[in-house]
Enzyme design. Sequence first.
Site, PDB file in Angstrom:
ATOM      1  N   ASP A 156      -2.217  10.943  -1.821  1.00 45.27           N
ATOM      2  CA  ASP A 156      -2.582   9.949  -2.846  1.00 45.27           C
ATOM      3  C   ASP A 156      -2.890  10.599  -4.184  1.00 45.27           C
ATOM      4  OD1 ASP A 156      -3.096   8.435  -0.201  1.00 45.27           O
ATOM      5  OD2 ASP A 156      -2.997   6.940  -1.796  1.00 45.27           O
TER       6      ASP A 156
ATOM      7  N   GLN B 198      -2.179   1.807   9.898  1.00 42.32           N
ATOM      8  CA  GLN B 198      -0.862   1.972   9.262  1.00 42.32           C
ATOM      9  C   GLN B 198       0.091   2.769  10.150  1.00 42.32           C
ATOM     10  OE1 GLN B 198      -3.805   2.555   7.805  1.00 42.32           O
ATOM     11  NE2 GLN B 198      -3.782   2.199   5.622  1.00 42.32           N
TER      12      GLN B 198
ATOM     13  N   ARG C  15       0.876  -1.177   0.000  1.00 43.43           N
ATOM     14  CA  ARG C  15       0.000   0.000   0.000  1.00 43.43           C
ATOM     15  C   ARG C  15       0.908   1.220   0.000  1.00 43.43           C
ATOM     16  NH1 ARG C  15       2.394   1.866   3.828  1.00 43.43           N
ATOM     17  NH2 ARG C  15       0.809   3.477   3.902  1.00 43.43           N
ATOM     18  N   GLY C  16       0.262   2.405  -0.088  1.00 43.84           N
ATOM     19  CA  GLY C  16       1.039   3.636  -0.226  1.00 43.84           C
ATOM     20  C   GLY C  16       1.102   3.978  -1.709  1.00 43.84           C
ATOM     21  N   ALA C  17       0.784   5.240  -2.029  1.00 46.74           N
ATOM     22  CA  ALA C  17       0.609   5.616  -3.436  1.00 46.74           C
ATOM     23  C   ALA C  17       1.825   5.296  -4.324  1.00 46.74           C
ATOM     24  CB  ALA C  17       0.237   7.096  -3.519  1.00 46.74           C
TER      25      ALA C  17
ATOM     26  N   ASN D  12      -5.766  12.221   0.817  1.00 41.70           N
ATOM     27  CA  ASN D  12      -4.825  11.390   1.575  1.00 41.70           C
ATOM     28  C   ASN D  12      -5.630  10.574   2.587  1.00 41.70           C
ATOM     29  OD1 ASN D  12      -2.080  10.554   2.181  1.00 41.70           O
ATOM     30  ND2 ASN D  12      -2.313  11.632   4.125  1.00 41.70           N
TER      31      ASN D  12
ATOM     32  N   ARG E 230      -7.188  -0.187  -6.960  1.00 44.12           N
ATOM     33  CA  ARG E 230      -7.485   0.882  -5.990  1.00 44.12           C
ATOM     34  C   ARG E 230      -7.670   2.183  -6.775  1.00 44.12           C
ATOM     35  NH1 ARG E 230      -4.255   1.114  -0.556  1.00 44.12           N
ATOM     36  NH2 ARG E 230      -6.248   1.993   0.113  1.00 44.12           N
TER      37      ARG E 230
HETATM   38  O1  MRU Z   1      -4.530   3.053   2.166  1.00 44.78           O
HETATM   39  P1  MRU Z   1      -3.052   3.291   2.084  1.00 44.78           P
HETATM   40  O2  MRU Z   1      -2.292   2.716   3.224  1.00 44.78           O
HETATM   41  O3  MRU Z   1      -2.508   2.904   0.734  1.00 44.78           O
HETATM   42  O4  MRU Z   1      -2.930   4.877   2.195  1.00 44.78           O
HETATM   43  C1  MRU Z   1      -1.661   5.456   2.140  1.00 44.78           C
HETATM   44  C2  MRU Z   1      -1.678   6.920   2.328  1.00 44.78           C
HETATM   45  O5  MRU Z   1      -2.711   7.540   2.490  1.00 44.78           O
HETATM   46  C3  MRU Z   1      -0.367   7.624   2.216  1.00 44.78           C
HETATM   47  O6  MRU Z   1      -0.334   8.758   3.017  1.00 44.78           O
HETATM   48  C4  MRU Z   1      -0.129   8.036   0.760  1.00 44.78           C
HETATM   49  O7  MRU Z   1      -0.372   6.968  -0.105  1.00 44.78           O
HETATM   50  C5  MRU Z   1       1.244   8.541   0.550  1.00 44.78           C
HETATM   51  S1  MRU Z   1       2.453   7.291   0.740  1.00 44.78           S
HETATM   52  C6  MRU Z   1       3.958   7.978   0.399  1.00 44.78           C
END
Ligand code: MRU
Length: 347
Positions: free
Chosen positions: A237, A196, A45-47, A247, A89
């Site tokens: 995101d 997270q 996960r994470g953009a 985000n 996603r």
């Molecule tokens: O649902 P997730 O864990 O994928 O969400 C992640 C976030 O909201 C992060 O803040 C975002 O993706 C930036 S990661 C460098």
Amino acid sequence: MIATVGFDDDAVVLLDQSRLPGQVQYQRCHTPEQVAQAIREMKVRGAPLIGVVAAFGLALAMLRYQSTESGLDMDQYFNSQRELLASTRPTAVNLFWALERMQRLYRDESHLGARHVALRLLQEARSMYQEDIAVNRAIGENGEALLAPGSRIMTICNAGSLATCGYGTALGVIRSAHARHKIEMVWACETRPVLQGARLTVWELTQDNIPVTLITDNMAGYTMKLGKVDAIIVGADRIAANGDTANKIGTFSLAVLAQYHSIPFYVAAPLSTVDVSLPDGHVITIEERDQDEVRRCADKYITVPEARVFNPAFDLTPHDLISAIITESGVIKAPFESGLRRLKEGR
Ligand code: MRU
């Protein structure tokens, strides 16, 4: 630095973040379907990371092209695999950015044959991986200049090494500032429902000996009120042209609280997260996830199993609550639009 994704023989290898911090375990994905499922289930996960993982997934799909019996010609097969990965996603634009970059390469080189283009796509995914680390380090350098020695920083979710190919965006800024002895404390919001912050950010910062204190999300306002927070830094995101930022759910509440307490609120993100095709954030699709994520905590029901639930995974922070956007090419202050467009176009 812990590896979040790699490619080995005939598999995309992923650090399964759903098991952290209890277990550091890698999953080998032998098919693009397995890669797509891992993204959907938030094992990765994470953009920025999901973009690169999807790129590896698409390269894997093309390496398997001759051995599949899909009945599709090569272009149809490529498009079906791209759509499979794109459907995982909806909010993080990095996913679509990475797949479009792969598609451009495919268009340019597919006439040279399946094997050739598959190897080139793999090479491209590997380049994205390396570039992401370099970009994060640049974000870190640009962002740490905003922080004074003794800084106490609040963050939400995990925008660290684990959300990227390494180093992190919001946590990249914190890492760079820590290297210059500027960080007194990081306040990590636990980030319900998937935790997270508690599971990943606290683990990641502890590994690097960066001081971190965990709070539940509803403790953020009181912690600010006590004067214990000098700045808030979050990831993103998707950032629209005017700076509106999608985000992790809870980010908007932090931004409102930051304004009330006159605390600077920074968004740290690569330019690949900036979507200048959207004039503002209202049209960003906010993912809604399985209701059981809220009904359960660590696999145990914390409410009646049939409780009605609203589970948006992200929220939208309006640009006027954001003090600055930290990118690899520089720090942009309001009004954001001209700066974001200029940096995006490399001017
Ligand atoms: O649902 P997730 O864990 O994928 O969400 C992640 C976030 O909201 C992060 O803040 C975002 O993706 C930036 S990661 C460098």
